[in-house]
Design a protein around this motif. Sequence first.
Motif, mmCIF file in Angstrom:
data_model
loop_
_atom_site.group_PDB
_atom_site.id
_atom_site.type_symbol
_atom_site.label_atom_id
_atom_site.label_comp_id
_atom_site.label_asym_id
_atom_site.label_seq_id
_atom_site.Cartn_x
_atom_site.Cartn_y
_atom_site.Cartn_z
ATOM 1 N N TYR A 30 28.749 63.941 18.119
ATOM 2 C CA TYR A 30 29.258 64.423 16.827
ATOM 3 C C TYR A 30 28.385 63.939 15.665
ATOM 4 O O TYR A 30 28.067 64.709 14.748
ATOM 5 C CB TYR A 30 30.700 63.952 16.613
ATOM 6 C CG TYR A 30 31.195 64.224 15.213
ATOM 7 C CD1 TYR A 30 31.557 65.511 14.834
ATOM 8 C CD2 TYR A 30 31.258 63.201 14.265
ATOM 9 C CE1 TYR A 30 31.976 65.777 13.530
ATOM 10 C CE2 TYR A 30 31.673 63.464 12.970
ATOM 11 C CZ TYR A 30 32.039 64.744 12.606
ATOM 12 O OH TYR A 30 32.433 65.007 11.321
ATOM 13 N N VAL A 42 33.266 68.527 21.072
ATOM 14 C CA VAL A 42 34.650 68.777 21.475
ATOM 15 C C VAL A 42 34.792 68.670 22.987
ATOM 16 O O VAL A 42 35.775 68.107 23.498
ATOM 17 C CB VAL A 42 35.114 70.166 20.971
ATOM 18 C CG1 VAL A 42 36.521 70.471 21.473
ATOM 19 C CG2 VAL A 42 35.073 70.221 19.448
ATOM 20 N N ALA A 71 25.639 70.736 13.165
ATOM 21 C CA ALA A 71 25.632 70.768 14.637
ATOM 22 C C ALA A 71 24.233 71.115 15.103
ATOM 23 O O ALA A 71 23.436 71.704 14.358
ATOM 24 C CB ALA A 71 26.636 71.794 15.151
ATOM 25 N N ASN A 81 30.084 72.323 16.410
ATOM 26 C CA ASN A 81 29.639 71.370 17.426
ATOM 27 C C ASN A 81 30.575 71.447 18.638
ATOM 28 O O ASN A 81 31.469 70.614 18.826
ATOM 29 C CB ASN A 81 29.596 69.949 16.854
ATOM 30 C CG ASN A 81 28.803 68.987 17.723
ATOM 31 O OD1 ASN A 81 28.656 69.207 18.924
ATOM 32 N ND2 ASN A 81 28.289 67.935 17.120
ATOM 33 N N LYS A 82 30.362 72.468 19.455
ATOM 34 C CA LYS A 82 31.213 72.674 20.640
ATOM 35 C C LYS A 82 31.023 71.558 21.662
ATOM 36 O O LYS A 82 31.957 71.185 22.378
ATOM 37 C CB LYS A 82 30.891 74.009 21.300
ATOM 38 C CG LYS A 82 30.863 75.206 20.366
ATOM 39 C CD LYS A 82 32.219 75.448 19.755
ATOM 40 C CE LYS A 82 32.196 76.662 18.838
ATOM 41 N NZ LYS A 82 33.457 76.851 18.113
ATOM 42 N N ARG A 139 44.023 73.411 16.427
ATOM 43 C CA ARG A 139 42.934 73.300 15.449
ATOM 44 C C ARG A 139 43.007 74.390 14.381
ATOM 45 O O ARG A 139 43.418 75.516 14.639
ATOM 46 C CB ARG A 139 41.574 73.336 16.149
ATOM 47 C CG ARG A 139 41.241 74.632 16.864
ATOM 48 C CD ARG A 139 39.900 74.512 17.568
ATOM 49 N NE ARG A 139 39.557 75.724 18.297
ATOM 50 C CZ ARG A 139 39.843 75.937 19.571
ATOM 51 N NH1 ARG A 139 40.479 74.998 20.266
ATOM 52 N NH2 ARG A 139 39.493 77.059 20.159
ATOM 53 N N HIS A 167 34.894 74.312 14.922
ATOM 54 C CA HIS A 167 33.731 73.512 14.536
ATOM 55 C C HIS A 167 32.506 73.982 15.313
ATOM 56 O O HIS A 167 32.594 74.274 16.514
ATOM 57 C CB HIS A 167 33.997 72.030 14.824
ATOM 58 C CG HIS A 167 33.076 71.105 14.116
ATOM 59 N ND1 HIS A 167 31.804 70.827 14.570
ATOM 60 C CD2 HIS A 167 33.227 70.397 12.963
ATOM 61 C CE1 HIS A 167 31.226 69.980 13.740
ATOM 62 N NE2 HIS A 167 32.070 69.694 12.754
ATOM 63 N N LYS A 191 37.871 65.473 12.551
ATOM 64 C CA LYS A 191 36.722 66.148 11.959
ATOM 65 C C LYS A 191 36.445 67.506 12.608
ATOM 66 O O LYS A 191 36.008 68.435 11.928
ATOM 67 C CB LYS A 191 35.474 65.261 12.074
ATOM 68 C CG LYS A 191 35.584 63.934 11.341
ATOM 69 C CD LYS A 191 35.773 64.134 9.855
ATOM 70 C CE LYS A 191 35.892 62.830 9.108
ATOM 71 N NZ LYS A 191 36.106 63.023 7.664
ATOM 72 N N THR A 192 36.675 67.617 13.896
ATOM 73 C CA THR A 192 36.293 68.852 14.586
ATOM 74 C C THR A 192 37.408 69.885 14.664
ATOM 75 O O THR A 192 37.126 71.060 14.914
ATOM 76 C CB THR A 192 35.803 68.552 16.015
ATOM 77 O OG1 THR A 192 36.820 67.836 16.734
ATOM 78 C CG2 THR A 192 34.515 67.744 15.996
ATOM 79 N N THR A 193 38.657 69.464 14.489
ATOM 80 C CA THR A 193 39.765 70.411 14.624
ATOM 81 C C THR A 193 40.411 70.767 13.289
ATOM 82 O O THR A 193 41.042 71.818 13.180
ATOM 83 C CB THR A 193 40.865 69.858 15.553
ATOM 84 O OG1 THR A 193 41.463 68.697 14.955
ATOM 85 C CG2 THR A 193 40.302 69.502 16.922
#
Length: 473
Positions: free
Chosen positions: A359, A301, A369, A297-298, A291, A295, A221-223
């Motif tokens: 997340y 990660v 985020a 939302n650092k 990635r 994203h 989801k984040t990458t």
Amino acid sequence: MKYKSQAVAKPYFIAAIGLFLAQVIFGIILGIQYVVGDFLFPEIPFNVARMVHTNTLIVWLLMGFMGAAYYLIPEESERELYAPWLALVMFWIFLIAAALTVIGYLAVPYARLAEMTGNDILPTMGREFLEQPTITKVGIVIVALAFLFNIGMTVLKGRKTVVSLVMLIGLVGLAFFFLFSFYNPTNLVLDKFYWWWVVHLWVEGVWELIMGAMLAFVLIKTTGVDREVVEKWLYIIIAMALITGIIGTGHHFYWIGPPEYWQWWGSIFSALEPLPFFMMTVFAFNMVNQRRRNHPNKAAVLWALGTAVLAFLGAGVWGFLHTLAPVNFYTHGSQITAAHGHLAFYGAYVLINITMISYAMPLLNGREANSMRSQILEMWAFWLMSVSMVFITLFLTAAGILQIFLQRYTETPLPFMVVQDKIALFYWLRVISGLVFLGGLGTYIASFFVAAHDAKHPQAIDAGKVQPSPAAV
């Protein structure tokens, strides 16, 4: 949030963080009692504080796993949860049972609690980590069966992915191996043998599948990395985890009475157990480096990368330090074991739960985020908790090395309590590190309130000052 029923994960996450706070507070009480023996005695004796500390750890991790499953399974299955109402009912049953159990530990002597809860009918109490009254264990089984039914039906009726299937297999294994907590033979060798089927095959077996599935989900989801790439890594990691972890159970059998061949089997396969954790570290960093998106939302990660690194250090490196039989002959049951346990649990299971919460919670609250102010607090929380846990591990390792030399290795071994006095300095340093850890957890909890405030009052935030570029982050 793609599906309305994912919202049932939210109370599980909130309860998990509350229980995590209780666990840490009782951990600090325990740390003080190591050096000030009558601290809070007789209100909270050492054995009671230890039960609360370890039991709240287990319960809040399970709460986190359940919340994670209720969030990721609908998204992976591309359908609503089979029975959201059942998930909420089971949440309250689980939370109330956990609260009543802790109250029972604190309010009445343990022997009296055993009488009150029918332990004479089906004796299951009195074993480390499995101290829960029999009635509580029955409640856990009911909650687990309802949970697996809910998750299983959602998977069966929806899309099947590697992530959801690995998660489901891990959860089924968790429930299955817990059943051995009801087997309480009078023979001490058999008792310890099957006790490890719960404890070891949870944390060094099926929980690793759950961890791998959760980490893979967040990284997908984040990458934005292709799912096929992540799934290939996941196949290899879980295969290695199961091969090494199941046979590696033998490192607990060295000195409790089973046949001598376990010293060879346990040593060989336990020595291989760091491999899946190392592979998980390489996997996590590869996914982030490859990635396809930055994203917002650092913090999530960062938690994900921290999971991979500290799981490898705690479960892999510190586990290997004392897993070979000739070494374990001297180290078993020492503070080396405590050092390994603290960093392994934190790195592998505490951090993966926080990764998922970090997340999912913004999405559950209607935003991709949290604000950068909130994320900066989260990052501070990560470093405060992680660095302090590393110091706790180093202080316990130093205490363990000195303990082993003075009490076991030397030709003139000293009595246990004399040695404890000599390593008290390391216990004090552990308490200080624990207080820093508590501060980090407080910072993490505060980040949620900052996020809620910033979401309600976006006009109060100077976007140019608060929102740095992705490159700067």
